[in-house]
Write an enzyme that holds these catalytic residues in place. Structure first.
Site, PDB file in Angstrom:
ATOM      1  N   CYS A 121     -26.378-141.385  55.918  1.00 30.96           N
ATOM      2  CA  CYS A 121     -26.483-140.585  54.827  1.00 30.96           C
ATOM      3  C   CYS A 121     -25.651-140.658  53.567  1.00 30.96           C
ATOM      4  O   CYS A 121     -24.079-141.010  53.850  1.00 30.96           O
ATOM      5  CB  CYS A 121     -26.308-139.795  55.842  1.00 30.96           C
ATOM      6  SG  CYS A 121     -26.398-137.640  54.744  1.00 30.96           S
ATOM      7  N   HIS A 149     -15.854-139.692  67.023  1.00 26.52           N
ATOM      8  CA  HIS A 149     -16.767-139.145  66.575  1.00 26.52           C
ATOM      9  C   HIS A 149     -17.509-140.494  65.597  1.00 26.52           C
ATOM     10  O   HIS A 149     -16.707-140.912  64.748  1.00 26.52           O
ATOM     11  CB  HIS A 149     -17.248-137.532  65.521  1.00 26.52           C
ATOM     12  CG  HIS A 149     -18.673-137.392  65.482  1.00 26.52           C
ATOM     13  ND1 HIS A 149     -19.287-138.088  63.893  1.00 26.52           N
ATOM     14  CD2 HIS A 149     -19.106-136.901  65.962  1.00 26.52           C
ATOM     15  CE1 HIS A 149     -20.163-137.437  63.850  1.00 26.52           C
ATOM     16  NE2 HIS A 149     -20.459-136.465  65.071  1.00 26.52           N
ATOM     17  N   GLU A 151     -19.353-140.233  62.738  1.00 32.37           N
ATOM     18  CA  GLU A 151     -18.290-140.616  62.007  1.00 32.37           C
ATOM     19  C   GLU A 151     -17.444-140.902  60.719  1.00 32.37           C
ATOM     20  O   GLU A 151     -17.185-141.355  60.130  1.00 32.37           O
ATOM     21  CB  GLU A 151     -18.520-139.371  61.321  1.00 32.37           C
ATOM     22  CG  GLU A 151     -19.969-139.343  59.478  1.00 32.37           C
ATOM     23  CD  GLU A 151     -19.456-137.960  59.302  1.00 32.37           C
ATOM     24  OE1 GLU A 151     -20.755-137.151  60.140  1.00 32.37           O
ATOM     25  OE2 GLU A 151     -19.021-137.372  58.782  1.00 32.37           O
ATOM     26  N   CYS A 258     -21.607-131.667  53.779  1.00 30.62           N
ATOM     27  CA  CYS A 258     -22.531-131.990  53.015  1.00 30.62           C
ATOM     28  C   CYS A 258     -23.496-130.707  53.307  1.00 30.62           C
ATOM     29  O   CYS A 258     -23.037-129.947  53.712  1.00 30.62           O
ATOM     30  CB  CYS A 258     -23.730-132.995  53.954  1.00 30.62           C
ATOM     31  SG  CYS A 258     -24.147-132.001  55.331  1.00 30.62           S
ATOM     32  N   SER A 287     -24.071-133.332  69.181  1.00 29.62           N
ATOM     33  CA  SER A 287     -23.874-132.841  68.505  1.00 29.62           C
ATOM     34  C   SER A 287     -22.524-131.703  67.693  1.00 29.62           C
ATOM     35  O   SER A 287     -22.765-130.204  67.898  1.00 29.62           O
ATOM     36  CB  SER A 287     -25.755-132.035  68.132  1.00 29.62           C
ATOM     37  OG  SER A 287     -25.286-131.236  66.518  1.00 29.62           O
ATOM     38  N   ASN A 289     -22.176-130.660  63.829  1.00 33.33           N
ATOM     39  CA  ASN A 289     -22.505-129.142  63.782  1.00 33.33           C
ATOM     40  C   ASN A 289     -23.240-128.373  64.609  1.00 33.33           C
ATOM     41  O   ASN A 289     -23.058-127.031  63.800  1.00 33.33           O
ATOM     42  CB  ASN A 289     -23.151-129.330  62.297  1.00 33.33           C
ATOM     43  CG  ASN A 289     -24.569-130.468  62.796  1.00 33.33           C
ATOM     44  OD1 ASN A 289     -25.797-129.374  62.481  1.00 33.33           O
ATOM     45  ND2 ASN A 289     -25.148-131.148  62.907  1.00 33.33           N
TER      46      ASN A 289
HETATM   47  S1  SF4 Z   1     -25.896-133.136  58.546  1.00 31.91           S
HETATM   48 FE1  SF4 Z   1     -25.351-134.387  56.344  1.00 31.91          FE
HETATM   49  S2  SF4 Z   1     -24.071-135.267  56.185  1.00 31.91           S
HETATM   50 FE2  SF4 Z   1     -24.596-135.606  58.138  1.00 31.91          FE
HETATM   51  S3  SF4 Z   1     -26.912-136.674  58.520  1.00 31.91           S
HETATM   52 FE3  SF4 Z   1     -27.685-134.404  58.406  1.00 31.91          FE
HETATM   53  S4  SF4 Z   1     -27.545-133.886  55.708  1.00 31.91           S
HETATM   54 FE4  SF4 Z   1     -26.128-136.262  56.542  1.00 31.91          FE
END
Ligand code: SF4
Length: 382
Positions: A121, A149, A151, A258, A287, A289
Site C-alpha cells: 500500500c 505484525h 507491516e 493512513c 486485523s 485496525n
Molecule cells: S489500512 Fe491504510 S495503510 Fe493499510 S492497506 Fe488500507 S489504506 Fe493502506
C-alpha cells in the site's frame, strides 16, 4: 471540505442501525485484491503464490486460495512452503502490508521479480519514506506497532537499513524505553527487555539521543499521539529544551496513520456519540485496525467483534471474539428487550461490504415488522 463523521441511521422500525460514516475496505486493500485477481486471470497455468495473507480477512484469503493461490508463509512469518521450491516461472504476490528487505532478497535469489506483483500500500510506503527522511537527519527511528505484525516487521526492516530502530508496542513499553534515555535503567537491561525489537548494532548510550516516531499505519491514532507526546516531553525535560529547539533531539513527524484508518477511527468516535444498546464490529480477528475500532467501542458500550453474520446464532446468542484473550466466546441474551433496539455498526479496512450487509439482513430478520433491506435501499435512492 470538512468531512462528515456522523453515522447513517438505518431505521428499520423495531431496530435502528447506526452505520459508521466511514467503514470497510480502504484503497490499499481494494488495490491489492484487484491486482491479485487480475494476476490470476492473466496467468492461467502459472503457479501463483502469496507471500502471506493478502489482508487480514479470512473470506478474502479463502477466495484467493479457492482460485488456486498458495500461501508461502503464515501471518507470523512461519514458512509454509520453502522459498527453495520456487522457480523463475512462478509469481509471488507481495501483500498490502509490504515485506522485509531480507525476504525480498531471498525471493529475488529464487528468480522471482518482486516489483511486478507488489501490492504494498502506498500509505505503508509513505511511512518507509518518512523514516528514511528522518534517518538522513541522524534520528533513531521509534516504530509504534505490533512487533510481530507483517507491516511492522516490514517497516522495521526498511527503517533499520537507514538508522538505528526500535519497536514499541504500547505506552507501557514507551515508558520503559524512556528510562534508557534518562539513564534510570541499566543499559544491559535494554537488550533483554527489547529483545527482537531493536536493530542490529543498536548502542543504547548513543542511539537514543535523537529520536523520531513513526507508526504501523493501523494503530490507534490517540495511542500514537500519546506515545509521541510522551517521548517529546522526556527529551525536553532530560535535555532542558523547549518547543523552539526540541527538534535538536526529537523529529517532527506528524502521525503516519493512513487516511482509511484515520477516517474509520474518527467515524467510530462520531458514531459513539449516539446513545445505543450495543455495537457490532465486523472484520478478521487478526486485523489490527479492526481490533482498534473494537477497543474504541468497548469503552462506551457492550461490543461484539464478529467475523461474519454466521456468528450471530439467533436473536439470543452471539459468538464473538475477545481480542484481549484471543478467544471466541458465546454471549447469551445479546439483544435487549426494549424497542427500538439501537445498534452501532462498523467494519475494518479489510472487511468486504457484503459482510456488513449480511449482518444487517440477519439482524433485521429477528425483528418482526421491520422494514426490509430492499425498502431501506429504495429509501436511500440506491
Ligand atoms: S489500512 Fe491504510 S495503510 Fe493499510 S492497506 Fe488500507 S489504506 Fe493502506
Amino acid at each position: 471540505m470538512k468531512k462528515d463523521f456522523t453515522p447513517t441511521l438505518l431505521d428499520f422500525g423495531p431496530v435502528q442501525i447506526y452505520l459508521a460514516r466511514h467503514f470497510g475496505f480502504c484503497y490499499g486493500v481494494e488495490n491489492a485484491i484487484e491486482i491479485a485477481f487480475r494476476t490470476i486471470d492473466e496467468n492461467p497455468g502459472k503457479r501463483i503464490f502469496l507471500l502471506s495473507e493478502m489482508i487480514h480477512n479470512p473470506h478474502v484469503n479463502k477466495d484467493l486460495q479457492d482460485s488456486g493461490v498458495k500461501f508461502l508463509q503464515d501471518t507470523s512469518g512461519k514458512q509454509i512452503i520453502p522459498f527453495s521450491e520456487l522457480n523463475a516461472d512462478d509469481i509471488v504476490l507481495i501483500p498490502a502490508f509490504g515485506t522485509t528487505l531480507e525476504i525480498e532478497q531471498k525471493l529475488n535469489e529464487a528468480g522471482i521479480i518482486t516489483e511486478k506483483y507488489n501490492t504494498t500500500c502506498p500509505f505503508v510506503e509513505k511511512v518507509w519514506n518518512r523514516s528514511e527522511a528522518i534517518a538522513k537527519k541522524q534520528y533513531t527511528i521509534i516504530i509504534h506497532g505490533k512487533p510481530k505484525h507483517e507491516e511492522t516487521r516490514a517497516t522495521f526492516s526498511h527503517a533499520s537499513t537507514n538508522a538505528p530502530s526500535v519497536v514499541v508496542k504500547d505506552m507501557q513499553q514507551t515508558i520503559e524505553l524512556a528510562k534508557y534515555i534518562t539513564g534510570e535503567k541499566p543499559v544491559a537491561q535494554f537488550y533483554i527487555e527489547f529483545q527482537n525489537q531493536f536493530s542490529p548494532g543498536f548502542i543504547v548510550e548513543n542511539d537514543l539521543q535523537r529520536i523520531g516516531v513513526v507508526n504501523q499505519t493501523t494503530m490507534l491514532a490517540s495511542d500514537t499521539q500519546a506515545i509521541s507526546d510522551y517521548l517529546k516531553d522526556v527529551m525536553i525535560t532530560h535535555y532542558k529544551l523547549d518547543e523552539q529547539n526540541v527538534e535538536e533531539r526529537f523529529a517532527d513527524t506528524r502521525d503516519t496513520l493512513c487516511y482509511a484508518t484515520n477516517d474509520n477511527q474518527t467515524a467510530v468516535t462520531g458514531m459513539l456519540s449516539t446513545d445505543a444498546n450495543l455495537a457490532i464490529v465486523v472484520g478478521g480477528y487478526n486485523s489490527s485496525n479492526t481490533s482498534h475500532l473494537v477497543e474504541l467501542c468497548e469503552e462506551k458500550l457492550p461490543t461484539y467483534f464478529i467475523s461474519s453474520e454466521e456468528k450471530i446464532i439467533s436473536d439470543k446468542d452471539i459468538i464473538h471474539y475477545n481480542f484481549h484473550t484471543k478467544q471466541e466466546l458465546l454471549t447469551p441474551g445479546f439483544l435487549p428487550n426494549n424497542r427500538p433496539v439501537k445498534i452501532l455498526l462498523t467494519s475494518g479496512a479489510s472487511c468486504p461490504d457484503a459482510l456488513v450487509e449480511n449482518v444487517i439482513r440477519k439482524l433485521i430478520s429477528f425483528f418482526p415488522g421491520s422494514k426490509t433491506a430492499e425498502e431501506m435501499t429504495k429509501q436511500f435512492g440506491i
